[in-house]
Write a protein that holds these residues in place. Structure first.
Motif, mmCIF file in Angstrom:
data_model
loop_
_atom_site.group_PDB
_atom_site.id
_atom_site.type_symbol
_atom_site.label_atom_id
_atom_site.label_comp_id
_atom_site.label_asym_id
_atom_site.label_seq_id
_atom_site.Cartn_x
_atom_site.Cartn_y
_atom_site.Cartn_z
ATOM 1 N N PRO A 31 4.357 -0.313 -6.679
ATOM 2 C CA PRO A 31 3.317 -0.678 -5.713
ATOM 3 C C PRO A 31 1.943 -0.129 -6.074
ATOM 4 C CG PRO A 31 5.305 -0.004 -4.571
ATOM 5 C CD PRO A 31 5.528 0.315 -6.020
ATOM 6 N N MET A 32 1.912 0.983 -6.795
ATOM 7 C CA MET A 32 0.629 1.584 -7.145
ATOM 8 C C MET A 32 -0.229 0.655 -7.995
ATOM 9 S SD MET A 32 -0.094 5.192 -9.036
ATOM 10 C CE MET A 32 -1.722 5.635 -9.618
ATOM 11 N N ASN A 33 0.402 -0.108 -8.881
ATOM 12 C CA ASN A 33 -0.385 -1.006 -9.720
ATOM 13 C C ASN A 33 -0.224 -2.471 -9.331
ATOM 14 O OD1 ASN A 33 2.100 -1.784 -10.921
ATOM 15 N ND2 ASN A 33 1.930 -0.127 -12.413
ATOM 16 N N ALA A 34 0.177 -2.699 -8.083
ATOM 17 C CA ALA A 34 0.367 -4.073 -7.608
ATOM 18 C C ALA A 34 -0.930 -4.871 -7.624
ATOM 19 C CB ALA A 34 0.955 -4.068 -6.203
ATOM 20 N N ASP A 35 -2.075 -4.191 -7.479
ATOM 21 C CA ASP A 35 -3.360 -4.871 -7.466
ATOM 22 C C ASP A 35 -4.062 -4.850 -8.820
ATOM 23 O OD1 ASP A 35 -3.068 -5.411 -4.731
ATOM 24 O OD2 ASP A 35 -3.915 -3.469 -4.186
ATOM 25 N N GLN A 36 -3.359 -4.382 -9.836
ATOM 26 C CA GLN A 36 -3.948 -4.315 -11.174
ATOM 27 C C GLN A 36 -4.196 -5.727 -11.706
ATOM 28 O OE1 GLN A 36 -3.067 -0.917 -14.005
ATOM 29 N NE2 GLN A 36 -1.700 -2.471 -14.807
ATOM 30 N N ALA A 37 -5.314 -5.921 -12.346
ATOM 31 C CA ALA A 37 -5.686 -7.246 -12.844
ATOM 32 C C ALA A 37 -4.653 -7.756 -13.841
ATOM 33 C CB ALA A 37 -7.056 -7.185 -13.499
ATOM 34 N N VAL B 271 -5.233 5.063 -8.292
ATOM 35 C CA VAL B 271 -5.947 4.594 -9.471
ATOM 36 C C VAL B 271 -7.090 3.689 -9.033
ATOM 37 C CG1 VAL B 271 -4.357 2.644 -9.799
ATOM 38 C CG2 VAL B 271 -5.758 3.438 -11.714
ATOM 39 N N LYS B 272 -8.248 3.884 -9.643
ATOM 40 C CA LYS B 272 -9.403 3.017 -9.463
ATOM 41 C C LYS B 272 -9.839 2.553 -10.844
ATOM 42 C CE LYS B 272 -9.610 3.638 -5.000
ATOM 43 N NZ LYS B 272 -9.304 2.539 -4.049
#
Length: 241
Positions: free
Chosen positions: A184-190, A87-88
């Motif tokens: 983990p896929m959305n661990a960096d999601q704001a 995801v970007k």
């Protein structure tokens, strides 16, 4: 504990997160074998009954060699779960050609390659379940993530296409649409995105990977033998209002 007895499954992107939860659950449910195909290394692989192989889902030659090896070893492939994705968060005006191509290759083209390779084996056996993991963003708009949403929206219709085309051959195909799942896929999601997702969820919390895995188990098992061409939403009620 025996809902998948004797079945062989291939799950992409199953080194971690939702895919890993599916793979481990499928083995507990009596699957003959579950193969995780991922570009990432799996943690604690040596203690898991899942078979972990390295595969780039954007390469048709790797799809062919992986599926040929599964059929050669196990004599069948009953379940394909196309779960691998990235995801970007860029809007359309921020999306470069390179970013768009990368996301669509991993999130959508991989599904085309995987289904095209596995279908002849399922048609020959007159049996098979394909589950394509989409998202709630395949069903509703979001003010970012243009390329991701383009892919996830398309997954719904390509799944219906394959269901309609090969139902008479005994192959079922469905899309799975998770909401905000801790992964983990959305661990960096704001954090503001996470907060908005939770606030909009009827159950008032994020989902757990096992909750998506149980939905995939239903679609993979014979309990869903009359379910094809549908879109199963697992989102805690986010899309309900």
């Amino acid at each position: 504990m025996d809902r998948l007895t004797g079945k062989v499954a291939l799950i992409t992107g199953a080194a971690r997160g939702q895919g890993r939860e599916m793979a481990e659950l499928f083995m507990r449910e009596g699957a003959k074998a579950v193969i995780s195909a991922d570009v990432l290394d799996a943690e604690d692989a040596e203690s898991s009954p899942v078979t972990f192989v390295k595969m780039d889902v954007t390469q048709d030659t790797e799809w062919k060699s992986t599926i040929d090896a599964i059929v050669a070893e196990h004599g069948q492939i009953d379940i394909l779960i196309n779960n691998a994705a990235i995801v970007k968060y860029e809007t359309i005006l921020e999306t470069s050609n390179e970013l768009y191509d990368k996301v669509l290759d991993i999130d959508l083209k991989s599904i085309f390659l995987g289904m095209r390779e596995v279908l002849p084996h399922m048609i020959e056996k007159k049996s098979g379940s394909i589950i394509n993991v989409s998202s709630i963003w395949g069903l509703a708009g979001v003010p970012s993530s243009y390329a991701y949403q383009a892919a996830k929206g398309a997954i719904l219709n390509v799944s219906k296409n394959v269901a309609a085309t090969y139902g008479a051959d005994g192959v079922r195909c469905n899309s799975l649409h998770p909401g905000y799942i801790l992964s983990p896929m959305n661990a960096d999601q704001a954090q503001d995105i996470n907060d908005a997702l939770i606030a909009g969820t009827v159950l008032g919390r994020p989902g757990q990977p096992i909750e998506t895995a149980y939905a995939a188990l239903f679609l993979a098992s014979d309990e869903s033998s009359y379910v094809t061409g549908t879109s199963l939403v697992v989102d805690g009620g986010y899309l309900a209002p």
